[in-house]
Design a protein around this motif. Structure first.
Motif, PDB file in Angstrom:
ATOM      1  N   ARG A 119       0.785  -1.301   0.089  1.00 29.70           N
ATOM      2  CA  ARG A 119      -0.075  -0.099  -0.070  1.00 29.70           C
ATOM      3  C   ARG A 119       0.819   1.180   0.110  1.00 29.70           C
ATOM      4  NH1 ARG A 119      -4.569  -1.489   4.447  1.00 29.70           N
ATOM      5  NH2 ARG A 119      -5.714  -3.122   3.507  1.00 29.70           N
ATOM      6  N   ILE A 120       1.737   1.108   0.760  1.00 30.35           N
ATOM      7  CA  ILE A 120       2.685   2.249   0.830  1.00 30.35           C
ATOM      8  C   ILE A 120       3.632   2.680  -0.506  1.00 30.35           C
ATOM      9  CG2 ILE A 120       4.707   3.443   2.003  1.00 30.35           C
ATOM     10  CD1 ILE A 120       3.964   1.992   4.562  1.00 30.35           C
ATOM     11  N   GLU A 121       3.956   1.447  -1.068  1.00 25.23           N
ATOM     12  CA  GLU A 121       4.620   1.627  -2.367  1.00 25.23           C
ATOM     13  C   GLU A 121       3.675   2.116  -3.303  1.00 25.23           C
ATOM     14  OE1 GLU A 121       6.345  -1.755  -4.847  1.00 25.23           O
ATOM     15  OE2 GLU A 121       7.853  -1.467  -3.241  1.00 25.23           O
ATOM     16  N   THR A 122       2.519   1.639  -3.544  1.00 26.84           N
ATOM     17  CA  THR A 122       1.622   2.266  -4.525  1.00 26.84           C
ATOM     18  C   THR A 122       1.469   3.863  -4.452  1.00 26.84           C
ATOM     19  OG1 THR A 122      -0.278   1.884  -3.243  1.00 26.84           O
ATOM     20  CG2 THR A 122       0.414   0.262  -4.706  1.00 26.84           C
ATOM     21  N   GLU A 123       1.556   4.398  -3.076  1.00 30.84           N
ATOM     22  CA  GLU A 123       1.317   5.836  -2.869  1.00 30.84           C
ATOM     23  C   GLU A 123       2.710   6.531  -3.332  1.00 30.84           C
ATOM     24  OE1 GLU A 123      -0.966   7.713  -1.638  1.00 30.84           O
ATOM     25  OE2 GLU A 123      -2.380   5.849  -1.627  1.00 30.84           O
ATOM     26  N   LEU A 124       3.836   5.712  -3.498  1.00 29.35           N
ATOM     27  CA  LEU A 124       5.014   6.679  -4.018  1.00 29.35           C
ATOM     28  C   LEU A 124       5.207   6.625  -5.490  1.00 29.35           C
ATOM     29  CD1 LEU A 124       7.527   4.905  -1.304  1.00 29.35           C
ATOM     30  CD2 LEU A 124       6.240   7.004  -1.077  1.00 29.35           C
ATOM     31  N   ASN A 154      -0.006   8.203 -10.364  1.00 32.72           N
ATOM     32  CA  ASN A 154      -1.109   7.588 -11.156  1.00 32.72           C
ATOM     33  C   ASN A 154      -2.055   8.416 -11.617  1.00 32.72           C
ATOM     34  OD1 ASN A 154      -2.746   8.133  -8.886  1.00 32.72           O
ATOM     35  ND2 ASN A 154      -3.283   6.132  -8.478  1.00 32.72           N
ATOM     36  N   THR A 179      -2.460   9.541  -5.712  1.00 33.66           N
ATOM     37  CA  THR A 179      -1.413   8.979  -4.790  1.00 33.66           C
ATOM     38  C   THR A 179      -0.672  10.350  -4.106  1.00 33.66           C
ATOM     39  OG1 THR A 179       0.594   9.139  -6.622  1.00 33.66           O
ATOM     40  CG2 THR A 179      -0.982   7.151  -6.321  1.00 33.66           C
ATOM     41  N   LEU A 180       0.014   9.960  -3.324  1.00 38.87           N
ATOM     42  CA  LEU A 180       0.730  10.860  -2.310  1.00 38.87           C
ATOM     43  C   LEU A 180       1.779  11.766  -3.202  1.00 38.87           C
ATOM     44  CD1 LEU A 180       1.485  12.145   0.363  1.00 38.87           C
ATOM     45  CD2 LEU A 180       2.938  10.234   0.857  1.00 38.87           C
ATOM     46  N   ARG A 181       2.516  10.655  -4.119  1.00 35.03           N
ATOM     47  CA  ARG A 181       3.488  11.416  -4.854  1.00 35.03           C
ATOM     48  C   ARG A 181       2.532  12.379  -5.816  1.00 35.03           C
ATOM     49  NH1 ARG A 181       8.945  11.394  -6.040  1.00 35.03           N
ATOM     50  NH2 ARG A 181       9.166  12.876  -7.731  1.00 35.03           N
ATOM     51  N   ASP A 182       1.405  12.137  -6.299  1.00 33.36           N
ATOM     52  CA  ASP A 182       0.787  13.061  -7.144  1.00 33.36           C
ATOM     53  C   ASP A 182       0.667  14.407  -6.507  1.00 33.36           C
ATOM     54  OD1 ASP A 182       0.663  11.410  -9.341  1.00 33.36           O
ATOM     55  OD2 ASP A 182      -1.197  10.608  -8.473  1.00 33.36           O
TER      56      ASP A 182
END
Length: 123
Positions: free
Chosen positions: A65-70, A73, A77-80
């Protein structure tokens, strides 16, 4: 009963009591270790839902789950969110520089302008 039989019974009774004491002394740390092992396994693999309690996901699932946030997409996501905040900050910085270079930007005191430029350049 003779004295020899009493002595033999005492030796046997002493051996039995010693064995029981040793078993109790050894079993306490072993039970503690088994309990810690079970807690670790529940933390690592997770716990399924049961009446009155929600399921608790394990470590591998949490890491997925954490990795998908990084990874970006397209907005969820958190990265977005970090990328969006960074682009907005750059836009604000460039607009501030533009404003400070404009004729009415000179109305600010020179110390404030220096401070704002320093802060903008530092990122």
């Amino acid at each position: 009963m003779t004295l020899e039989r009493w002595a033999a019974a005492g030796v046997v009774l002493g051996a039995i009591l010693s064995a029981l004491t040793l078993a109790m002394v050894v079993s306490r740390p072993l039970r503690r270790l088994a309990r810690q092992n079970e807690e670790f396994r529940q933390d690592w693999y997770g716990v399924p839902a049961r009446p009155g309690h929600d399921a608790v996901p394990g470590v591998p699932e949490r890491l997925r789950r954490i990795e998908t946030e990084l990874h970006p997409n397209g907005g969820g996501t958190l990265r977005d969110a970090v990328d969006d905040a960074e682009s907005r900050l750059k836009e604000v910085g460039s607009r501030l520089d533009e404003h400070l270079r404009s004729p009415h930007g000179g109305q600010l005191s020179s110390s404030i302008v220096r401070h704002m430029r320093t802060r903008t350049e530092q990122g």
